[in-house]
Design an enzyme around this catalytic site. Sequence first.
Site, PDB file in Angstrom:
ATOM      1  N   ASP A   1      40.160  -1.475   4.149  1.00  0.00           N
ATOM      2  CA  ASP A   1      39.917  -2.510   3.150  1.00  0.00           C
ATOM      3  C   ASP A   1      40.262  -1.927   1.781  1.00  0.00           C
ATOM      4  O   ASP A   1      39.541  -1.059   1.277  1.00  0.00           O
ATOM      5  CB  ASP A   1      38.448  -2.951   3.167  1.00  0.00           C
ATOM      6  CG  ASP A   1      38.072  -3.736   4.416  1.00  0.00           C
ATOM      7  OD1 ASP A   1      38.688  -3.501   5.478  1.00  0.00           O
ATOM      8  OD2 ASP A   1      37.145  -4.571   4.328  1.00  0.00           O
TER       9      ASP A   1
ATOM     10  N   LYS B   1      41.024 -10.787   1.470  1.00  0.00           N
ATOM     11  CA  LYS B   1      39.566 -10.705   1.380  1.00  0.00           C
ATOM     12  C   LYS B   1      39.123 -11.063  -0.030  1.00  0.00           C
ATOM     13  O   LYS B   1      39.737 -10.632  -1.016  1.00  0.00           O
ATOM     14  CB  LYS B   1      39.127  -9.286   1.750  1.00  0.00           C
ATOM     15  CG  LYS B   1      37.639  -8.999   1.645  1.00  0.00           C
ATOM     16  CD  LYS B   1      37.352  -7.572   2.107  1.00  0.00           C
ATOM     17  CE  LYS B   1      35.916  -7.155   1.823  1.00  0.00           C
ATOM     18  NZ  LYS B   1      35.656  -5.745   2.223  1.00  0.00           N
TER      19      LYS B   1
ATOM     20  N   LYS C   1      38.834 -12.902   4.993  1.00  0.00           N
ATOM     21  CA  LYS C   1      37.495 -12.313   5.027  1.00  0.00           C
ATOM     22  C   LYS C   1      36.749 -12.622   3.732  1.00  0.00           C
ATOM     23  O   LYS C   1      37.015 -12.004   2.704  1.00  0.00           O
ATOM     24  CB  LYS C   1      37.567 -10.793   5.227  1.00  0.00           C
ATOM     25  CG  LYS C   1      36.195 -10.100   5.235  1.00  0.00           C
ATOM     26  CD  LYS C   1      36.339  -8.605   5.456  1.00  0.00           C
ATOM     27  CE  LYS C   1      35.005  -7.885   5.295  1.00  0.00           C
ATOM     28  NZ  LYS C   1      35.123  -6.419   5.497  1.00  0.00           N
TER      29      LYS C   1
END
Length: 328
Positions: free
Chosen positions: A165, A228, A264
Site C-alpha cells: 500500500d 485506495k 479500497k
Amino acid sequence: MPTTAPSPKLSASFEQGGTPLADATASDSALRRFLHGLPGVDAVGLEARAASLGTRSIKTTAKAYAIDLAISMIDLTTLEGADTPGKVRALAAKAVNPDPTDRTAPRTAAVCVYPDMAATAVAALAGSGVKVASVATAFPAGRAALDVKLADVRDAVAAGADEIDMVIDRGAFLSGRYLKVYEEILAVKAECGRARLKVIFETGELSTYDNIRRASWLGMLAGADFIKTSTGKVGVNATPANTLLMLEAVRDFRAQTGVQIGVKPAGGIRTSKDAVKFLVLVNETAGEDWLDNHWFRFGASSLLNDLLMQRQKLSTGRYSGPDYVTVD
C-alpha cells in the site's frame, strides 16, 4: 519535454486495439491534457446518489450474506508506533479465526502492517490464505526521496508481503506535477514483483472531487492493482461519495481497457451498517464482479468487531455486546 513509457497493462491493451489511453502518458503535457479533460464532477449529484444508495433496505438473509462478505474483505490493520511482534501475532490470529466461539466466521482478507512487521505477519499467517499487506513509501506522509521510498518497498517485498500500500506525493499532485506522481507509481510497481499494488490518494487532502477523479485515473494509468481512498491518519477518510466516485472510475476504466482494478476505502468505516452501505455502492456502481475480496477491501480494524457482534445477533437472536469480542 520528459517522456515515459505507458504502463504494461495499457501497452498490452493498446496493442490489441482496445484503447488510445496509452497516449495519455506520452508526456507531461499529454497527461495534464488528459486528466483535465476528464468530465467535471457534479458534487451535488454525486453526494445525492451516494446518500440515496445508502438508504437501501437489506433483509435478514441478504444482511447475513453481506456481513460475511464484509468480514472477508477486511484488511485488519495495525499501523501504530507502539506495534510489537506480539500485537501483530495476536492480530494475525484474529484474522484467521475472527470469532473463537463460531468457526464458521470467515477469515479476513489480509493483515496490514508496517514493513518492519511484515516478516512477523508472514510467519504468523503461513498456510492460512490470509494475505500480508504492508504500507510503504514513507507512509503516511510520503515525504521522502524516491530511493528511500523504493527501499521501503523492497524491504516489505523481501519480507514476504503479498500486497504493498503506497501513498502518492500529494504535494506533487496538487501542484500539477502529474508526471512525477505517475513515474513514482511506475517505479514502485516495478519493485513490487509478485505483490499487488494499492495506491493511496489521501482523498481528504485532495480537496475536490475533480482531483479525486484525476488521481484515480492517474493511478490506474500507472498500473495500480487497487486504488485506495486514505491512510486513516487524517481527519477526512473514506466517505460514500468519494468511494462512489472511485468505483465509477474503475468501472469506466475497465470499459475502456478491459483491465479490472480494485477499490479500497479506508478509515472511518466502523459499523456493520456502514459496511453494508459501501457494499450496496459497489454492487450498484461497479457491479457484482467487484463483490469479492480480490477487488474490494475495507481498510479497518474496529469494523470487524461490530460485524462479529451483528453476526452473533443474527444467529442467536441476542446482542452480545463488545465484551464478547477481542479488543485489538
